[in-house]
Write a protein that holds these residues in place. Structure first.
Motif: not given
Ligand SMILES: NC(=O)C1=CN([C@@H]2O[C@H](COP(=O)(O)OP(=O)(O)OC[C@H]3O[C@@H](n4cnc5c(N)ncnc54)[C@H](OP(=O)(O)O)[C@@H]3O)[C@@H](O)[C@H]2O)C=CC1
Ligand SMILES: O=C(O)C1=N[C@H](C(=O)O)C[C@H](O)C1
Length: 254
Positions: A136, A140, A147
């Motif tokens: 990511h 974040k 997920t």
């Protein structure tokens, strides 16, 4: 009289919330009636007559926001992360007190990510080894991603149901973190890298072969069709729906 769905976005100044607000505004069958962010008064949702809230804030905020929505009979489509079994149980209890109200908790709104989860779940029992790598953007706040956590849980459940042995791993010494996080016996590794958005690889291994299932969200637009579908479907789905797959007619081959 307008029959458009009256939708509000919470976290509307955020990376995904701002995109979601634009997507709702652009949808012919929806009206954006409120776009709220930190420190805004939730009573504005009631004043605006919101039927559905799209919740895209932070793990620290989501439970309080849902408590307000459900108590006011406002349906919710939730993308915010931080879901544990305990939180899901709290939400079910809350919903039991508000029959008719629906909440969708979707670890990922993109169709490719949902399929990655379902394909991984289906493949898990055929392989001795399974590990998840999620990658990511560096802004974040949480790791592993929601997920990846859900993917690992689905893999673990499929392996348990099939009676699979524990995964082979002869590691005796390891630097802290070198083997990633242990999610119900499935290792999950988190990469944070400038230039990335949201990506995941599921690595499955058996004697003499490997299978890699990879998904890449390269723009926040990948999440928008799923969010809009969630809004349309949640109003007719009382109680808790966990995972967008329940609103997709996947019809995967047996
Ligand atoms: N399910 C899915 O498909 C997806 C889920 N996500 C998840 O959505 C969440 C948001 O992600 P992202 O947009 O990147 O994060 P951002 O930090 O960019 O956005 C979150 C926004 O919510 C605001 N906020 C914080 N607390 C509250 C509150 N109590 N009430 C209202 N607004 C609040 C933040 O304000 P401030 O900046 O002041 O803190 C910020 O503006 C994360 O959990 C992320 O993992 C993201 C993409 C896809
Ligand atoms: O924070 C993000 O960006 C994302 N969060 C969700 C997650 O934690 O799984 C969904 C997607 O990966 C983007």
């Amino acid at each position: 009289m307008s029959t458009k769905l009256r939708v509000a976005v919470l976290g509307a100044k955020g990376r995904i919330g701002s995109e979601a607000a634009r997507a709702v505004e652009a949808a012919d069958d929806m009206e954006l009636v409120a776009a709220l962010d930190r420190d805004d008064d939730l009573d504005a949702l009631v004043g605006a007559g919101a039927q559905v809230v799209v919740e895209l804030t932070a793990p620290s905020a989501v439970m309080g926001n849902l408590d307000f929505c459900v108590r006011h009979g406002i349906h919710a489509v939730v993308g915010t992360t931080g879901w544990t079994d305990d939180r899901l149980a709290q939400l079910r209890t809350l919903l039991a007190g508000s029959p008719g109200t629906g909440v969708l908790v979707a670890p990922n709104f993109s169709i490719g990510a949902v399929l990655t989860m379902k394909f991984s779940q289906a493949a898990a029992r055929f392989f001795e080894s399974a590990e998840v790598v999620e990658l990511h953007h560096p802004n974040k706040a949480d790791a592993p991603s929601g997920t990846a956590t859900r993917t690992a849980q689905l893999i673990a459940a499929a392996r348990a149901e099939a009676g699979c042995a524990p995964q082979p791993d002869a590691t005796v010494t390891a630097l802290d973190g070198a083997r990633g996080a242990d999610v119900e016996g499935v290792r999950v590794h988190s990469v944070r890298l400038r230039g990335l958005l949201a990506h995941q690889e599921v690595l499955l291994g058996a004697e003499g072969e490997t299978l890699t299932i990879r998904h890449d969200s390269v723009h926040h637009s990948s999440f928008m069709p799923g969010i809009l579908l969630g809004v349309r479907r949640v109003v007719g789905a009382p109680g808790l729906t966990h995972g967008l797959e329940h609103f997709l007619d996947l019809n995967l081959p047996a």
